[in-house]
Design a protein around this motif. Structure first.
Motif, PDB file in Angstrom:
ATOM      1  N   LEU A 453       5.461 -11.214  -1.785  1.00 24.07           N
ATOM      2  CA  LEU A 453       6.104 -11.025  -0.483  1.00 24.07           C
ATOM      3  C   LEU A 453       6.820  -9.681  -0.433  1.00 24.07           C
ATOM      4  O   LEU A 453       6.770  -8.975   0.577  1.00 24.07           O
ATOM      5  N   GLY A 454       7.486  -9.336  -1.546  1.00 27.03           N
ATOM      6  CA  GLY A 454       8.195  -8.058  -1.602  1.00 27.03           C
ATOM      7  C   GLY A 454       7.226  -6.897  -1.422  1.00 27.03           C
ATOM      8  O   GLY A 454       7.486  -5.970  -0.646  1.00 27.03           O
ATOM      9  N   LEU A 455       6.078  -6.971  -2.120  1.00 22.78           N
ATOM     10  CA  LEU A 455       5.081  -5.896  -2.014  1.00 22.78           C
ATOM     11  C   LEU A 455       4.541  -5.787  -0.595  1.00 22.78           C
ATOM     12  O   LEU A 455       4.385  -4.689  -0.054  1.00 22.78           O
ATOM     13  N   CYS A 456       4.255  -6.963   0.018  1.00 27.60           N
ATOM     14  CA  CYS A 456       3.710  -6.943   1.382  1.00 27.60           C
ATOM     15  C   CYS A 456       4.719  -6.332   2.348  1.00 27.60           C
ATOM     16  O   CYS A 456       4.359  -5.529   3.219  1.00 27.60           O
ATOM     17  N   LEU A 457       6.000  -6.712   2.178  1.00 24.58           N
ATOM     18  CA  LEU A 457       7.047  -6.175   3.057  1.00 24.58           C
ATOM     19  C   LEU A 457       7.141  -4.666   2.869  1.00 24.58           C
ATOM     20  O   LEU A 457       7.180  -3.901   3.843  1.00 24.58           O
ATOM     21  N   ALA A 458       7.160  -4.232   1.595  1.00 20.04           N
ATOM     22  CA  ALA A 458       7.266  -2.797   1.315  1.00 20.04           C
ATOM     23  C   ALA A 458       6.082  -2.063   1.932  1.00 20.04           C
ATOM     24  O   ALA A 458       6.242  -0.990   2.528  1.00 20.04           O
ATOM     25  N   GLY A 459       4.887  -2.659   1.823  1.00 19.34           N
ATOM     26  CA  GLY A 459       3.703  -2.008   2.382  1.00 19.34           C
ATOM     27  C   GLY A 459       3.764  -1.936   3.895  1.00 19.34           C
ATOM     28  O   GLY A 459       3.549  -0.877   4.488  1.00 19.34           O
ATOM     29  N   ALA A 460       4.068  -3.082   4.536  1.00 21.22           N
ATOM     30  CA  ALA A 460       4.039  -3.127   5.997  1.00 21.22           C
ATOM     31  C   ALA A 460       5.108  -2.224   6.597  1.00 21.22           C
ATOM     32  O   ALA A 460       4.881  -1.576   7.625  1.00 21.22           O
ATOM     33  N   LEU A 461       6.286  -2.166   5.976  1.00 29.36           N
ATOM     34  CA  LEU A 461       7.356  -1.319   6.520  1.00 29.36           C
ATOM     35  C   LEU A 461       7.207   0.121   6.042  1.00 29.36           C
ATOM     36  O   LEU A 461       7.338   1.060   6.820  1.00 29.36           O
ATOM     37  N   GLY A 462       6.937   0.284   4.739  1.00 26.18           N
ATOM     38  CA  GLY A 462       6.893   1.627   4.159  1.00 26.18           C
ATOM     39  C   GLY A 462       5.831   2.495   4.805  1.00 26.18           C
ATOM     40  O   GLY A 462       6.066   3.664   5.113  1.00 26.18           O
ATOM     41  N   LEU A 463       4.648   1.896   5.058  1.00 23.50           N
ATOM     42  CA  LEU A 463       3.577   2.687   5.657  1.00 23.50           C
ATOM     43  C   LEU A 463       3.914   3.050   7.092  1.00 23.50           C
ATOM     44  O   LEU A 463       3.409   4.041   7.625  1.00 23.50           O
ATOM     45  N   GLY A 464       4.781   2.244   7.732  1.00 20.67           N
ATOM     46  CA  GLY A 464       5.190   2.583   9.089  1.00 20.67           C
ATOM     47  C   GLY A 464       6.231   3.684   9.104  1.00 20.67           C
ATOM     48  O   GLY A 464       6.263   4.514  10.018  1.00 20.67           O
ATOM     49  N   LEU A 465       7.090   3.708   8.073  1.00 22.28           N
ATOM     50  CA  LEU A 465       8.163   4.707   8.052  1.00 22.28           C
ATOM     51  C   LEU A 465       7.670   6.042   7.507  1.00 22.28           C
ATOM     52  O   LEU A 465       8.145   7.091   7.914  1.00 22.28           O
ATOM     53  N   PHE A 466       6.735   5.993   6.555  1.00 25.29           N
ATOM     54  CA  PHE A 466       6.203   7.253   6.001  1.00 25.29           C
ATOM     55  C   PHE A 466       4.686   7.283   6.197  1.00 25.29           C
ATOM     56  O   PHE A 466       3.929   7.121   5.252  1.00 25.29           O
ATOM     57  N   PRO A 467       4.218   7.446   7.424  1.00 29.24           N
ATOM     58  CA  PRO A 467       2.779   7.299   7.685  1.00 29.24           C
ATOM     59  C   PRO A 467       1.949   8.439   7.119  1.00 29.24           C
ATOM     60  O   PRO A 467       0.798   8.251   6.762  1.00 29.24           O
ATOM     61  N   GLY A 468       2.529   9.644   7.040  1.00 28.88           N
ATOM     62  CA  GLY A 468       1.728  10.805   6.673  1.00 28.88           C
ATOM     63  C   GLY A 468       1.177  10.736   5.268  1.00 28.88           C
ATOM     64  O   GLY A 468       0.063  11.180   5.000  1.00 28.88           O
ATOM     65  N   SER A 469       1.958  10.138   4.341  1.00 31.08           N
ATOM     66  CA  SER A 469       1.574  10.199   2.930  1.00 31.08           C
ATOM     67  C   SER A 469       0.251   9.475   2.686  1.00 31.08           C
ATOM     68  O   SER A 469      -0.627   9.991   2.001  1.00 31.08           O
TER      69      SER A 469
END
Lengths: 481, 185
Positions: A453-469
């Motif tokens: 769940l932690g990984l999914c949350l990090a992925g779903a939010l992180g990719l939204g906050l840092f889309p360029g990488s």
């Protein structure tokens, strides 16, 4: 005159990650048989093997092996990362599902790994033969996994349906491939494109028939309408864990061969398959989103939503360019996290004896389990495509790719259906936050589930906050710099 | 002339036995129809100068696989047909689509042109003998697909075992009490 050639082991180097996974798959069955007390360690062995393979794939240099049959290029690398991610996340979640799998742990993990090997081969296929065999290797274990939980009538029915439709799709695909082979005389995908250009085959009706058959087979595999009819029943009937895996892993691998066939094998026919796929994408989004509106089972709703998401992902294929493909890949990465996250919450709700798959079971979740409700909120927002989640970024790139290629009407349709989808995703949110709970629900977390769940949350939010990488990495991998 | 007649006979028999295999009621008759189909397929291989493939077709498919099918049929001994609800309610819709597909495919035949020839001409194969040519290709250029096919067989075996194994009455599962009866059904 007998020639004996010395075996050159260096030729095997590019497929070392696959060989490692096959070895672990066999080892898992052995461990399950001879070390029954250590069964709870088997999922961790699977995760460890997948992580090692992931590191090996990320560190590998782009090479061509087996005379062009196996391409370990950037394109394959991205899809391999998605497939490995799907297997790692679902294996972490499996602890929650142990009571359903029971004593079958070893076989379950081993089948999952063999399916993974098939997906990796599909991503790397440079030859029609490897492509087809990879597809079968991916599909066979999944047929067995769907029917794993034999106590329920509907899982057996789902397994039979999936098997029949899968075999049918394979037949169509093979028919198309054999026509393609007859016309060009080769099974090498890159060579097919060269021969179509040099022999002026682009307008040949027989080639168009081959294209049609190939498209039908591939659309079956990734569940694009009107070839999606098997999806809702199979997704609903399969154990939730297997559904979560099926909706991400095999779908991503299907898109890998979709892109490889169309972009590298038949680029001259873009004028034909571009508009066809645009219509199919619109139809898929319409069917997926509108049918999801009237579902009462959360699992079935997610099944229809995954059909709709296949429609979005097809948008990136339309332009037939590396940028468009990069958009599809980005979307699939985001989809991996948000869809698996939503299914993980569904799995958390399930209790022994009760499946709790209805939408009403979410009522009042926020007051009793605020953390779980907040997680579900993020995943559902992401599936809808609301900023700042990853789903928004993924959809944005897809729509941009289709728009710059001139598919304006398709883009307008996609935005409209996306808006419709907000209704059924946010209905779940409303029930979670604004309704009273009917019965107390006690949830248990296994350590693996928490990590997933932690990984999914990090992925779903992180990719939204840092889309360029992410997009930058994918474009760099595709262009080979 | 003889070759064309022979090809026409084999092709006709393949189509007819294929249609009968899916439309006959008795499953044993269906399997026998598939047997007829396999024999004529081997005949087609003969017209293409592929004697080894023809022999393998008869030994493996007609000899081994179909016998296995017959064994399964006799062991399972289905008394009544299994019915699944069809995806498309009207069978005629499927037939029309199939007929349309067939007409479309036949219409493209005149445009069909053969692709480039490989290094293995008929003369080269005759010189090297069939089995040797096949073996050389399988273990050099087609090593990877060959090994994947082997892996698929292993997976099919494991998958079949997992599906066929009877539940151990849920001894390890906590919810065995209520479900135990369902297993026995």
């Amino acid at each position: 005159m007998i020639h004996t050639a010395a075996v050159s082991w260096t030729a095997l180097e590019p497929i070392l990650p696959e060989l490692l996974l096959i070895g672990i798959g066999v080892l898992l069955i052995g461990c399950d048989l001879f070390l029954p007390r250590q069964r709870q360690l088997l999922p961790w062995l699977t995760v460890l093997g997948c992580l090692t393979a992931l590191a090996m794939i990320l560190a590998a240099q782009p090479v061509t092996a087996f005379g062009g049959m196996f391409l370990a290029d950037g394109y394959a690398k991205v899809f391999k990362v998605i497939c490995l991610g799907a297997v790692i996340l679902t294996t972490l979640m499996a602890g929650q599902f142990r009571r359903l799998i029971g004593p079958r742990q070893g076989e379950y993990d081993s089948l999952l790994l063999f399916s993974l090997v098939g997906m990796l081969l599909m991503a790397s296929a440079g030859d029609l033969m490897v492509l087809y065999l990879g597809l079968e290797l991916m599909a066979l274990p999944v047929y067995a996994l769907v029917g794993l939980h034999k106590r329920e009538q509907r899982t057996s029915e789902a397994a039979i349906k999936y098997f029949l439709m899968g075999a049918f799709a394979s037949a169509l695909l093979l028919f198309g491939m054999s026509l393609l082979y007859g016309l060009t005389g080769t099974t090498d995908i890159g060579r097919i494109a060269e021969l179509i250009a040099s022999r002026n085959l682009a307008a040949n009706p027989a080639l168009l028939a081959a294209l049609g058959l190939l498209l039908a087979g591939l659309c079956f595999k990734v569940a694009v309408a009107p070839f999606h009819l098997w999806t809702p029943d199979v997704y609903e009937g399969a154990p939730t864990l297997v559904t979560a895996f099926m909706s991400v892993g095999p779908k991503a691998a299907g898109f890998a061969i979709f892109g490889r066939m169309l972009l590298e094998g038949l680029p001259q026919l873009q004028g034909h398959w571009g508009p066809i796929l645009a219509v199919l994408a619109l139809l898929t989004m319409a069917v997926g989103n509108i049918t999801a509106l009237c579902q009462h089972s959360l699992k079935r709703m997610l099944a229809y939503s995954s059909i709709a998401h296949a429609g979005y992902a097809v948008l990136g294929l339309l332009p037939g360019t590396a940028e468009g493909m990069a958009a599809t890949m980005t979307y699939l990465v985001v989809y991996l996290f948000m869809n698996l996250g939503a299914f993980a919450v569904l799995m958390l709700l399930a209790a022994p004896g009760q499946s709790r798959e209805s939408i009403d079971d979410c009522k009042g979740l926020a007051t009793r389990h605020p953390v779980v409700a907040a997680l579900m909120l993020v995943f559902l927002f992401s599936l809808t495509g609301i900023p700042p989640t990853g789903g928004f970024i993924g959809k944005f790139y897809l729509l941009k790719a289709a728009f710059t290629a001139g598919y304006t009407l398709t883009v307008v349709g996609a935005v409209l259906f996306s808006a419709i989808s907000a209704y059924f995703y946010l209905r779940v949110v409303r029930l979670m936050y604004m309704s009273e709970a009917e019965a107390p629900v006690s949830l248990t977390f296994s350590p693996g589930m928490t990590a997933a769940l932690g990984l999914c949350l990090a992925g779903a939010l992180g990719l939204g906050l840092f889309p360029g990488s992410l997009l930058g990495w994918i474009v760099a991998a595709l262009t080979g710099s | 002339m003889f070759l064309q007649l022979f090809f026409g006979y084999c092709a006709l028999m393949i189509v007819v036995s294929g249609l009968l295999a899916i439309s006959l009621r008795n499953p044993v008759h269906c399997v026998l129809m598939v047997l007829v189909l396999f024999f004529h397929m081997a005949g087609l291989y003969l017209t293409l100068n592929a004697e080894f493939l023809a022999a393998v077709q008869i030994i493996v498919y007609a000899g081994a696989i179909l016998v296995l099918y017959l064994f399964v049929l006799f062991l399972v001994s289905l008394r009544e047909e299994l019915h699944l609800t069809a995806f498309v309610p009207n069978a005629w819709l499927g037939r029309i689509i199939a007929a349309g597909l067939a007409v479309g495919l036949i219409a493209t035949i005149p445009a069909f042109s053969l692709g480039e020839k490989s290094a293995w001409t008929v003369a080269a194969i005759r010189e090297a003998t069939h089995t040797k040519a096949l073996g050389q290709e399988l273990y050099t250029s087609y090593l990877l697909p060959f090994e994947i096919a082997g892996l698929i067989l292993l997976v099919a075996l494991i998958g079949g075992l997992v599906l066929a194994r009877r539940d151990e009455n849920g001894a390890d599962a906590p919810e065995s009490g209520a479900d135990g009866k369902e297993v026995l059904r």
